[in-house]
Enzyme design. Structure first.
Site, mmCIF file in Angstrom:
data_model
loop_
_atom_site.group_PDB
_atom_site.id
_atom_site.type_symbol
_atom_site.label_atom_id
_atom_site.label_comp_id
_atom_site.label_asym_id
_atom_site.label_seq_id
_atom_site.Cartn_x
_atom_site.Cartn_y
_atom_site.Cartn_z
ATOM 1 N N ASP A 1 44.636 36.312 33.919
ATOM 2 C CA ASP A 1 44.600 35.047 34.624
ATOM 3 C C ASP A 1 45.176 35.355 35.981
ATOM 4 O O ASP A 1 45.800 34.610 36.854
ATOM 5 C CB ASP A 1 45.573 34.242 33.851
ATOM 6 N N ASP B 1 48.305 33.460 39.999
ATOM 7 C CA ASP B 1 48.674 33.663 38.597
ATOM 8 C C ASP B 1 48.900 32.463 37.754
ATOM 9 O O ASP B 1 49.850 31.744 38.445
ATOM 10 C CB ASP B 1 49.761 35.032 38.464
ATOM 11 N N ASP C 1 39.840 31.124 27.253
ATOM 12 C CA ASP C 1 38.547 31.481 27.890
ATOM 13 C C ASP C 1 38.088 30.194 28.708
ATOM 14 O O ASP C 1 37.618 30.366 29.946
ATOM 15 C CB ASP C 1 37.657 31.966 27.012
#
Length: 315
Positions: free
Chosen positions: A236, A191, A208
């Site tokens: 993410d 993460d 992005d």
């Protein structure tokens, strides 16, 4: 087993369609032995082959070093056919002459097969135990067949690929994990630390771009480790799966490599990564849901301990 062959196992009707492609190709070139192969950077595997008996030695499933294969000369960028009508007279294949003579191959036509995004898949090849002239009409028809086959491959692949990062998605992870349960393995649950701030301050386009860069770095890492596959779960959150048994020291070194790869960013992006690591043994069944839950618990420990680090799940 290479990634592409693991991927092919998830495709519906691949065997049937590959056989149809071979049958159509045989209508165009009836006197040839025709096969479909898959090619990586270093290897070639014959996936499907026309089933009539010939004097040419070739079998489905055979794996070749790409440097020892005629198909090494295929140009996937230009997508042009490779043609050798008098193969034993080709000076560029002098190092393959003994193998070609043993296989009784005297002419060759290879047409590259690529996914729509340009990734190479393999080849449709026609070989003969006699010298042969390949006319333009036949080559053009085979190229059209390959183009249609490529569309099928791409449709299958889309179902298992994340549209933004081109990493495998959660659906493919589930299918892949089902096939791995009899062996031991590891899950890295990643993460990004600070990703929300990137979106809030710089916008979703910047977010992005970060996700695409993370995917590129993870794919590069996975390519360097034959037993590793990288996935994007969503947002993410990413996963790296290792299909082998190993000790904690080795997995710690790998985790440190991943963290190092995801440390350097533009000064405007205050980003790092936290990793939760969970192992699953091969001697009892565990669901992917439980394994991800274990890894997520370890991930939360990593974040609670200051982020930009990794923690192992312990029972």
């Amino acid at each position: 087993m290479s990634t592409i062959f693991q991927e092919l196992e998830t495709y519906k009707n691949f065997d049937e369609l590959a056989r149809d492609v071979l049958d159509l190709a045989k209508e165009i070139l009836p006197n040839q032995l025709i096969y479909i192969s898959s090619i990586s950077d270093t290897q070639q595997v014959i996936l499907k082959i026309s089933n009539e008996t010939t004097s040419i030695v070739a079998t489905e499933g055979i794996m070749l070093n790409l440097n020892d294969s005629i198909c090494r000369g295929i140009d996937f960028e230009k997508k042009q056919p490779l043609i050798y009508e008098k193969i034993l007279e080709e000076s560029s294949l002098a190092d393959l002459k003994n193998g070609l003579e043993k296989a009784n191959i005297k002419s060759y036509l290879g047409i590259p097969i690529s996914f729509v995004n340009g990734d190479k898949f393999g080849t449709l090849c026609a070989v003969n135990d006699e010298e042969h002239h390949f006319d333009d009409k036949s080559i053009n028809l085979l190229q059209r067949i390959v183009r249609m086959f490529s569309y099928y491959l791409d449709l299958e692949r889309v179902a298992y690929k994340d549209s933004l990062t081109n990493l495998y998605n959660r659906r493919y992870l589930s299918k892949f994990f089902e096939d791995q349960q009899e062996t031991e393995g590891w899950i890295f649950f990643l993460d990004l630390d600070g990703f929300k701030k990137v979106n809030d301050v710089h916008g979703h386009d910047a977010g992005d771009m970060v996700l695409e860069e993370v995917a590129l770095r993870l794919q590069t890492f996975a390519n360097a480790h034959p037993n590793a596959l990288a996935f994007r779960l969503g947002g993410d959150e990413f996963v790296i799966h290792f299909s082998h048994a190993s000790d904690i020291k080795k997995m710690s070194r790998l985790a440190e490599q991943v963290l190092e790869n995801l440390t350097i960013w533009d000064a405007n992006y205050q980003l790092s990564t936290s990793i939760g690591i969970a192992m699953y043994p091969g001697d009892y069944a565990i669901t992917l849901k439980t394994l991800l839950k274990n890894a997520d618990y370890a991930l939360n420990l990593a974040k609670a301990s200051g982020k930009n680090t990794y923690k192992f799940f312990e029972l």
